[in-house]
Scaffold this motif. Structure first.
Motif, PDB file in Angstrom:
ATOM      1  N   UNK A 204      -6.987 -18.344 -15.887  1.00 34.03           N
ATOM      2  CA  UNK A 204      -5.656 -17.578 -15.871  1.00 34.03           C
ATOM      3  C   UNK A 204      -4.520 -18.443 -15.716  1.00 34.03           C
ATOM      4  N   UNK A 205      -4.731 -19.696 -15.080  1.00 33.62           N
ATOM      5  CA  UNK A 205      -3.732 -20.763 -15.024  1.00 33.62           C
ATOM      6  C   UNK A 205      -3.545 -21.140 -16.634  1.00 33.62           C
ATOM      7  N   UNK A 206      -4.341 -21.296 -17.199  1.00 34.72           N
ATOM      8  CA  UNK A 206      -4.286 -22.030 -18.539  1.00 34.72           C
ATOM      9  C   UNK A 206      -3.623 -20.917 -19.323  1.00 34.72           C
ATOM     10  N   UNK A 207      -3.746 -19.692 -19.045  1.00 37.73           N
ATOM     11  CA  UNK A 207      -2.928 -18.679 -19.733  1.00 37.73           C
ATOM     12  C   UNK A 207      -1.427 -18.886 -19.329  1.00 37.73           C
ATOM     13  N   UNK A 208      -1.195 -19.320 -18.206  1.00 37.77           N
ATOM     14  CA  UNK A 208      -0.060 -19.183 -17.514  1.00 37.77           C
ATOM     15  C   UNK A 208       1.045 -20.401 -18.494  1.00 37.77           C
ATOM     16  N   UNK A 209       0.179 -21.395 -19.144  1.00 39.64           N
ATOM     17  CA  UNK A 209       0.771 -22.381 -19.839  1.00 39.64           C
ATOM     18  C   UNK A 209       1.686 -21.931 -20.891  1.00 39.64           C
ATOM     19  N   UNK A 210       1.216 -20.851 -21.554  1.00 34.76           N
ATOM     20  CA  UNK A 210       1.970 -20.209 -22.727  1.00 34.76           C
ATOM     21  C   UNK A 210       3.336 -19.550 -22.458  1.00 34.76           C
ATOM     22  N   UNK A 211       3.600 -18.993 -20.822  1.00 36.37           N
ATOM     23  CA  UNK A 211       4.752 -18.359 -20.762  1.00 36.37           C
ATOM     24  C   UNK A 211       4.319 -17.065 -20.025  1.00 36.37           C
ATOM     25  N   UNK A 213       5.229 -13.823 -20.758  1.00 33.61           N
ATOM     26  CA  UNK A 213       4.850 -12.766 -21.760  1.00 33.61           C
ATOM     27  C   UNK A 213       3.694 -12.858 -22.461  1.00 33.61           C
ATOM     28  N   UNK A 214       3.287 -14.202 -22.751  1.00 29.68           N
ATOM     29  CA  UNK A 214       2.029 -14.238 -23.600  1.00 29.68           C
ATOM     30  C   UNK A 214       0.773 -14.072 -22.428  1.00 29.68           C
ATOM     31  N   UNK A 215       1.334 -14.482 -21.255  1.00 37.02           N
ATOM     32  CA  UNK A 215       0.086 -14.222 -20.376  1.00 37.02           C
ATOM     33  C   UNK A 215      -0.101 -12.553 -20.104  1.00 37.02           C
ATOM     34  N   UNK A 216       1.042 -11.914 -20.146  1.00 35.66           N
ATOM     35  CA  UNK A 216       1.018 -10.243 -19.785  1.00 35.66           C
ATOM     36  C   UNK A 216       0.033  -9.802 -21.178  1.00 35.66           C
ATOM     37  N   UNK A 217       0.511 -10.442 -22.349  1.00 32.09           N
ATOM     38  CA  UNK A 217      -0.273  -9.825 -23.467  1.00 32.09           C
ATOM     39  C   UNK A 217      -1.749 -10.167 -23.385  1.00 32.09           C
ATOM     40  N   UNK A 219      -3.552 -10.016 -20.632  1.00 32.84           N
ATOM     41  CA  UNK A 219      -3.985  -9.290 -19.503  1.00 32.84           C
ATOM     42  C   UNK A 219      -3.996  -9.891 -18.279  1.00 32.84           C
ATOM     43  N   UNK A 220      -3.067 -10.984 -18.074  1.00 29.35           N
ATOM     44  CA  UNK A 220      -2.734 -11.852 -16.801  1.00 29.35           C
ATOM     45  C   UNK A 220      -1.688 -11.508 -16.215  1.00 29.35           C
ATOM     46  N   UNK A 221      -1.662 -10.995 -15.038  1.00 28.26           N
ATOM     47  CA  UNK A 221      -0.452 -10.437 -14.296  1.00 28.26           C
ATOM     48  C   UNK A 221       0.138 -11.684 -13.805  1.00 28.26           C
ATOM     49  N   UNK A 222       1.323 -12.281 -14.226  1.00 24.60           N
ATOM     50  CA  UNK A 222       1.837 -13.611 -13.839  1.00 24.60           C
ATOM     51  C   UNK A 222       2.428 -13.749 -12.401  1.00 24.60           C
ATOM     52  N   UNK A 223       3.135 -12.548 -12.076  1.00 21.86           N
ATOM     53  CA  UNK A 223       3.527 -12.509 -10.703  1.00 21.86           C
ATOM     54  C   UNK A 223       2.490 -12.404  -9.637  1.00 21.86           C
ATOM     55  N   UNK A 224       1.446 -11.735  -9.913  1.00 25.41           N
ATOM     56  CA  UNK A 224       0.416 -11.447  -9.051  1.00 25.41           C
ATOM     57  C   UNK A 224      -0.345 -12.902  -8.726  1.00 25.41           C
ATOM     58  N   UNK A 225      -0.421 -13.596 -10.016  1.00 24.25           N
ATOM     59  CA  UNK A 225      -1.359 -14.800 -10.031  1.00 24.25           C
ATOM     60  C   UNK A 225      -0.452 -15.989  -9.291  1.00 24.25           C
ATOM     61  N   UNK A 226       0.666 -16.128  -9.452  1.00 28.23           N
ATOM     62  CA  UNK A 226       1.445 -17.016  -8.683  1.00 28.23           C
ATOM     63  C   UNK A 226       1.666 -16.522  -7.135  1.00 28.23           C
ATOM     64  N   UNK A 227       1.632 -15.280  -6.907  1.00 24.03           N
ATOM     65  CA  UNK A 227       1.518 -15.232  -5.499  1.00 24.03           C
ATOM     66  C   UNK A 227       0.334 -15.426  -4.824  1.00 24.03           C
TER      67      UNK A 227
END
Length: 320
Positions: A204-211, A213-217, A219-227
């Motif tokens: 999921x952190x790898x997906x977060x590299x892309x931003x 919006x891309x992470x949400x598309x 299937x990754x919830x960026x806010x939940x992941x960051x917290x």
């Protein structure tokens, strides 16, 4: 790339094993009975080795994951104020706590460090949400938090006796010799659990590299992941500070230089950071064992090495 990263990871594991073996063996003294050497091994060398391994892993993995979550190569538990928050509350306990708490220091000190680390992390998280898009704002806020905690600890010194001042100064500078079996029993499981949570989110952190919006598309919830990552980092760093004090630069430079070697894939970067951080602190412990006149403050050693490396990385334009 996978084969390349895998080979580096295996080599680092071998190096860590050799360093751990050397630290354990450094306590063996000829001329002493096997019983005495056994007590040295179990009561001194083994806690020292475990402290070095889990502290180095906690700080390095936390730094690697925070750099992704905050999107800043300067993100580090020490720089953004997590370690400072843990140290501040621990200083209150060491200097101002009533005797009832001091008598149960193996339990109260980790709780104090967790409290300070979690509070600092909450501040950083709220600032990162509020100042989203401002790349340097979180780092500047962390510097402000660190400066403020340093000032408060300076005032606390006015209320400390001579022995408390010496203990607090040496503890703040970092020491691998302070932890005993009881502190490790409380702190080590929390560090291991926190690192497992971070490692489980490597993809999921790898997906977060892309931003976001891309992470949400994807299937990754960026806010939940960051917290989740920031809370896990706070627990890991709080436990690390509880057993080894404040250690500088490790969480900043280890993941940075590993990215230059094995790339940005967190499936390899996170375990490589854990092994490298553990190995570095094991080598520091080994050097300290060879110095006959004093136990070296860990942060003094890591800052002496890390300062020039940070300047070198900045001159080369690697930290942007």
């Amino acid at each position: 790339m996978k084969t390349h990263a895998g080979r580096w990871l295996v080599a680092l594991c071998v190096l860590m094993f050799c360093a751990a073996t050397a630290v354990l063996a450094s306590g063996w003294q000829t001329g002493l009975s096997n019983q005495v050497n056994s007590q040295i091994l179990w009561q001194l060398q083994l806690p020292l080795t475990i402290t070095a391994v889990i502290t180095g892993a906690a700080l390095s993995v936390s730094g690697a994951s925070l750099q992704v979550v905050l999107r800043n190569p300067l993100a580090d538990p020490g720089i953004i104020g997590i370690s400072s928050g843990a140290s501040l509350v621990a200083a209150f306990v060491l200097i101002l706590a009533p005797q009832a708490l001091v008598d149960h220091l193996p339990y109260t000190l980790p709780v104090a460090c967790f409290t300070g680390a979690l509070f600092s992390t909450w501040l950083i998280y709220r600032l990162s949400v509020r100042l989203r898009g401002i790349n340097t704002a979180v780092i500047l806020a962390g510097i402000a938090i660190t400066t403020l905690t340093s000032a408060i600890m300076g005032w606390l010194y006015l209320f400390a006796d001579a022995q408390s001042m010496r203990n607090l100064t040496f503890w703040i500078m970092g020491s691998l010799h302070q932890a005993d079996a009881w502190v490790l029993l409380v702190s080590a499981p929390i560090i291991v659990l926190s690192l497992l949570i971070i490692g489980r989110n490597a993809t999921a952190l790898n997906v977060l590299y892309t931003g976001d919006l891309t992470a949400k598309s994807a299937g990754v919830d960026p806010d939940k992941l960051k917290l989740t990552i920031m809370i896990a980092c706070a627990l890991a760093v709080g436990a690390a500070v509880a057993i080894a004090g404040s250690i500088a630069f490790l969480g900043l430079l280890v993941p940075h230089y590993l990215r230059l070697v094995i790339g940005h894939n967190n499936r390899y970067l996170l375990p490589a950071s854990a092994v490298t951080g553990a190995t570095i602190l094991l080598l520091v412990a080994l050097i300290s064992e060879w110095v006959p006149f004093a136990a070296l403050p860990v942060s003094m050693v890591t800052a002496t090495i890390g300062g020039p490396l940070l300047l070198f990385a900045m001159v080369k334009g690697q930290l942007k």
